[in-house]
Design an enzyme around this catalytic site. Structure first.
Site, PDB file in Angstrom:
ATOM      1  N   ASP A  61      11.843 -10.966 -10.191  1.00  0.00           N
ATOM      2  CA  ASP A  61      10.432 -10.650  -9.931  1.00  0.00           C
ATOM      3  C   ASP A  61       9.578 -10.725 -11.206  1.00  0.00           C
ATOM      4  OD1 ASP A  61       8.060  -9.764  -8.872  1.00  0.00           O
ATOM      5  OD2 ASP A  61       8.925  -8.027  -7.852  1.00  0.00           O
TER       6      ASP A  61
ATOM      7  N   SER B 130       4.508  -1.502 -11.616  1.00  0.00           N
ATOM      8  CA  SER B 130       5.023  -2.856 -11.472  1.00  0.00           C
ATOM      9  C   SER B 130       4.602  -3.684 -12.670  1.00  0.00           C
ATOM     10  CB  SER B 130       4.482  -3.505 -10.208  1.00  0.00           C
ATOM     11  OG  SER B 130       5.297  -3.172  -9.141  1.00  0.00           O
TER      12      SER B 130
ATOM     13  N   HIS C 148       5.316 -10.445  -8.009  1.00  0.00           N
ATOM     14  CA  HIS C 148       4.459  -9.897  -6.947  1.00  0.00           C
ATOM     15  C   HIS C 148       3.104  -9.440  -7.486  1.00  0.00           C
ATOM     16  CE1 HIS C 148       6.185  -5.774  -7.825  1.00  0.00           C
ATOM     17  NE2 HIS C 148       4.976  -5.396  -7.483  1.00  0.00           N
TER      18      HIS C 148
HETATM   19  N1  ARG Z   1       8.041  -2.603  -3.647  1.00  0.00           N
HETATM   20  C1  ARG Z   1       7.440  -3.242  -4.780  1.00  0.00           C
HETATM   21  C2  ARG Z   1       6.077  -2.612  -5.066  1.00  0.00           C
HETATM   22  O1  ARG Z   1       5.783  -1.586  -4.547  1.00  0.00           O
HETATM   23  C3  ARG Z   1       7.357  -4.717  -4.573  1.00  0.00           C
HETATM   24  C4  ARG Z   1       6.334  -5.191  -3.609  1.00  0.00           C
HETATM   25  C5  ARG Z   1       6.216  -6.681  -3.411  1.00  0.00           C
HETATM   26  N2  ARG Z   1       7.329  -7.253  -2.701  1.00  0.00           N
HETATM   27  C6  ARG Z   1       7.412  -7.356  -1.355  1.00  0.00           C
HETATM   28  N3  ARG Z   1       8.511  -7.863  -0.860  1.00  0.00           N
HETATM   29  N4  ARG Z   1       6.474  -6.960  -0.532  1.00  0.00           N
HETATM   30  O2  ARG Z   1       5.095  -3.158  -5.455  1.00  0.00           O
HETATM   31  N1  GLU Z   2       6.380  -2.361  -6.816  1.00  0.00           N
HETATM   32  C1  GLU Z   2       5.600  -1.246  -7.255  1.00  0.00           C
HETATM   33  C2  GLU Z   2       4.258  -1.604  -7.871  1.00  0.00           C
HETATM   34  O1  GLU Z   2       3.566  -2.440  -7.503  1.00  0.00           O
HETATM   35  C3  GLU Z   2       6.404  -0.442  -8.178  1.00  0.00           C
HETATM   36  C4  GLU Z   2       7.331   0.288  -7.358  1.00  0.00           C
HETATM   37  C5  GLU Z   2       6.988   1.715  -7.243  1.00  0.00           C
HETATM   38  O2  GLU Z   2       6.129   2.100  -6.440  1.00  0.00           O
HETATM   39  O3  GLU Z   2       7.621   2.423  -8.010  1.00  0.00           O
HETATM   40  O4  GLU Z   2       3.720  -0.962  -8.697  1.00  0.00           O
END
Ligand code: ARG
Ligand code: GLU
Length: 672
Positions: A221, A607, A84
């Site tokens: 991921d 991330s 991502h």
């Molecule tokens: N929750 C993760 C973050 O905050 C992954 C985000 C990307 N994935 C998604 N399905 N939108 O970045």
């Molecule tokens: N998916 C998140 C990011 O882009 C990390 C998840 C979180 O917020 O801890 O940094």
């Protein structure tokens, strides 16, 4: 100022141990924590974590782009981050004919690696406390305005001096503890960064937004890039002549695996946390701001999803945008719930009452609690207007595009689908009309709405066959000018006062803690600077009668696999590998591990961060947090807050067996 700094240092060293897992620590200060880190199982030294004299773990950790972390995993500049995090790049190389999002991408030779204009990778050269220099010339009783100007001026000077005209360096002075201390961060920035590999989205984004922020998780991921440099190993603009960068340090990979209770360390760039917020601010977040922003994004998401389901081309265009709208939308829900479940508002209020009592007769602190209440009350309505300006008025793509002078027009239209934007305009502007008090509404907005008679009619004039950019620009200018003139000034001046108050409150909390033997350890809020957090692999209990174990496996991917559902439809080749149990060196107990959870205190921006074992070897790549624990940006619960990491062995398995990219595996040093 000296006194404060010494006091802060005493706090960091002297405070007794509470819970080991909370906290994001500055690497250059890690000596103060190293005993505890080692007592949790870590086998290396503080110098191994961060050093300016020798290569250390920090030299393998990079800021990837502006919002993610990545790490070096070979002597030839190979870098791993999340799928991502590379999503925008993977998407920009994709079309319906070469759909790398859908099918994945693997460069089978260096010549096939794809350049990404605009993408940067930044290495932290060093960080250092510059509080005294930043506050040189500061006089007690200076107004906050004057202080801000002074800090600005001194900071720019310090940054310039640090860079000494070297165009490859970037320097930033940043406040911590609301300006009680300042640190200088100096980076070397590489700009030739090429895409090397990415699994299909059905692996890299497996489970999509349904599984996002959730455990159990089965998402692969990750994506691979390579940093290129000039012949002298220094940053250079993209050129065919550039050569793979040779890092000072890269991570070896531990393929022996992890189990519950094992030590873990996450080293990366968390973006923003607010652990010391006053109760009123937490209350506003959980009860007002989050619910409104969630509702606005629900409108957009429903519109996007409907159109994306109709047409594969629209799906590609909106894949990245949809994911980012959905991401915060889901996080805000978990966060608000978590704040309420933890009774964070009540707990903070109780603490503030005690603090207030203690502060009696102490001129510096005795007004703090009262003043916070007044200030927050004075901006509650305006804060909501601000939320609607961002999440409603300026969230219409065409209006935002016109507002920024139609910059990057080609890219804008490549990913633009007018029916989505038009429907979003109607829904969002109606919500603004309904939920913002009349006296705070833009007069231009009201006039136009009256003139056209309905939002639908207004939309028909704006979204004509070729979109009406002049009108879009006018809407942007007018509503933002109103906001700037009538809403922002009060918000800004009150927020300045609030920041100043936090600076005092922060010191007060530390003194209070010392005076009452509270034993609380303070750590600075995340501010997109490099941090170390440590903990252990551990399950959790999300609700009554449920316990989640900490490791997921390929068998779980197969359980969720469903060709009928877009986000769960894995590549046939992965099904075949599973059926044949063709796991090679990556098999564990008859399956392949996919992801694990641990107690590291992470945030957005972490991330892609390396998850390290007790020897400093790579065991995973951080990519998420569990939904029930997303309030950790505001209040941390050791029982529930877990980071989610990709098990590095799943990445190796995919590179090996699915991609057949043996040349990449050969670059990586695997400890098995
Ligand atoms: N929750 C993760 C973050 O905050 C992954 C985000 C990307 N994935 C998604 N399905 N939108 O970045
Ligand atoms: N998916 C998140 C990011 O882009 C990390 C998840 C979180 O917020 O801890 O940094």
């Amino acid at each position: 100022m000296k006194k404060i700094v010494i006091l802060l240092a005493l706090m960091l060293m002297g405070a007794t141990q509470i819970h080991a897992d909370e906290g994001m620590w500055l690497p250059s200060e890690i000596l103060k924590k190293i005993k505890d880190i080692q007592s949790q199982g870590f086998k290396l030294s503080a110098e191994d974590i961060y050093s300016v004299n020798q290569s250390s773990l920090k030299d393998a950790v990079v800021r990837f782009g502006s919002g993610c972390t990545g790490e070096l995993i070979s002597s030839e500049g190979l870098l791993i981050t999340n799928h991502h995090c590379g999503y925008g790049q993977i998407q920009s190389h994709s079309s319906v004919e070469h759909d790398y999002l859908k099918d994945g991408f693997w460069a089978m030779s260096r010549a096939e690696e794809l350049p990404n204009p605009g993408l940067t990778v930044s290495f932290l050269e060093y960080m250092t406390d510059v509080t005294d220099e930043v506050l040189k010339g500061y006089k007690k009783n200076m107004t906050e305005e004057k202080r801000i100007a002074l800090v600005e001026k001194n900071s720019r000077k310090i940054e310039e001096k640090a860079i000494k005209g070297n165009a490859n360096l970037q320097a930033f002075v940043k406040p911590i503890y609301y300006g009680n201390q300042y640190f200088l961060f100096v980076y070397k920035v590489y700009t030739d960064v090429r895409l090397v590999g990415a699994p299909p989205s059905s692996i890299g984004k497996f489970g999509g937004d349904t599984d996002n922020w959730m455990w159990p998780r089965h998402t692969g991921d990750f994506s691979l890039f390579r940093v290129y440099a000039g012949a002298d190993n220094e940053p250079a603009a993209y050129s065919e002549k550039n050569v793979p960068f040779r890092p000072k340090k890269f991570f070896k990979v531990n393929a022996k695996g992890i189990k519950e209770g094992d030590f873990t360390m996450v080293y990366g760039f968390p973006g923003r946390t607010n652990e010391y917020l006053f109760s009123e601010a937490v209350k506003y977040t959980a009860l007002t701001s989050n619910p409104h922003k969630i509702a606005l994004r629900t409108l957009r998401l429903n519109i996007q999803r409907e159109e994306m389901n109709k047409d594969q081309a629209v799906r590609i265009k909106y894949a990245s945008k949809n994911a980012s709208v959905s991401n915060a939308w889901k996080k805000w829900q978990g966060e608000a719930k978590g704040i309420l479940r933890m009774k964070a508002i009540e707990n903070k209020q109780a603490f503030e009452a005690q603090f207030d009592q203690w502060a009696e007769g102490k001129p510096e602190y005795e007004q703090v609690v009262e003043r916070f209440k007044e200030l927050y009350a004075s901006i509650e309505e305006l804060s909501l207007v601000n939320d609607y300006q961002v999440e409603a008025l300026n969230a219409v793509e065409l209006i935002a595009f016109a507002g920024r002078g139609q910059a990057n027009a080609e890219k804008f239209y490549k990913d633009y689908y007018m029916p989505i934007d038009k429907a979003s305009f109607i829904a969002l502007y109606k919500a603004y009309d309904k939920n913002i008090a009349d006296k705070f509404k833009s007069p231009y907005f009201k006039e136009q709405l009256q003139k056209y008679g309905s939002m639908e009619n207004w939309a028909d004039s704006l979204f004509t066959e070729t979109p009406n950019l002049a009108m879009a620009e006018e809407i942007y200018q007018e509503t933002n000018a109103w906001f700037k003139a009538h809403i922002a000034p009060t918000l800004l001046s009150v927020n300045k006062e609030i920041t100043l108050l936090y600076r005092t409150y922060m010191r007060g909390m530390m003194e209070y803690n010392e005076a009452t033997g509270g034993g609380k350890i303070f750590y600075p809020d995340a501010n997109s600077t490099l941090r170390v957090t440590y903990g252990q692999v551990k399950g959790y209990k999300p609700a009554d009668a449920i316990y989640y174990t900490p490791v997921s496996s390929l068998d779980g991917v197969i359980e969720k696999d469903n060709p009928e559902i877009y986000d769960y439809n894995i590549p046939q080749k992965l099904r075949d590998l599973h059926a044949a149990k063709d796991y090679g060196r990556w098999e564990v107990d008859g399956s392949v591990p996919v992801a694990f959870i641990a107690t590291n205190h992470t945030s957005g921006g972490n991330s892609g961060s390396p998850v390290l074992d007790a020897d400093g070897n790579l065991i995973g790549v951080n990519f998420d947090r569990v939904w029930e624990g997303t309030m950790s940006d505001v209040v941390y619960d050791p029982e529930i807050c877990r980071n989610i990491a990709l098990d590095i062995r799943f990445a190796l398995f995919i590179i090996d067996k699915l991609a057949g990219a043996k040349h990449l595996l050969d670059e990586i040093e695997v400890v098995q």
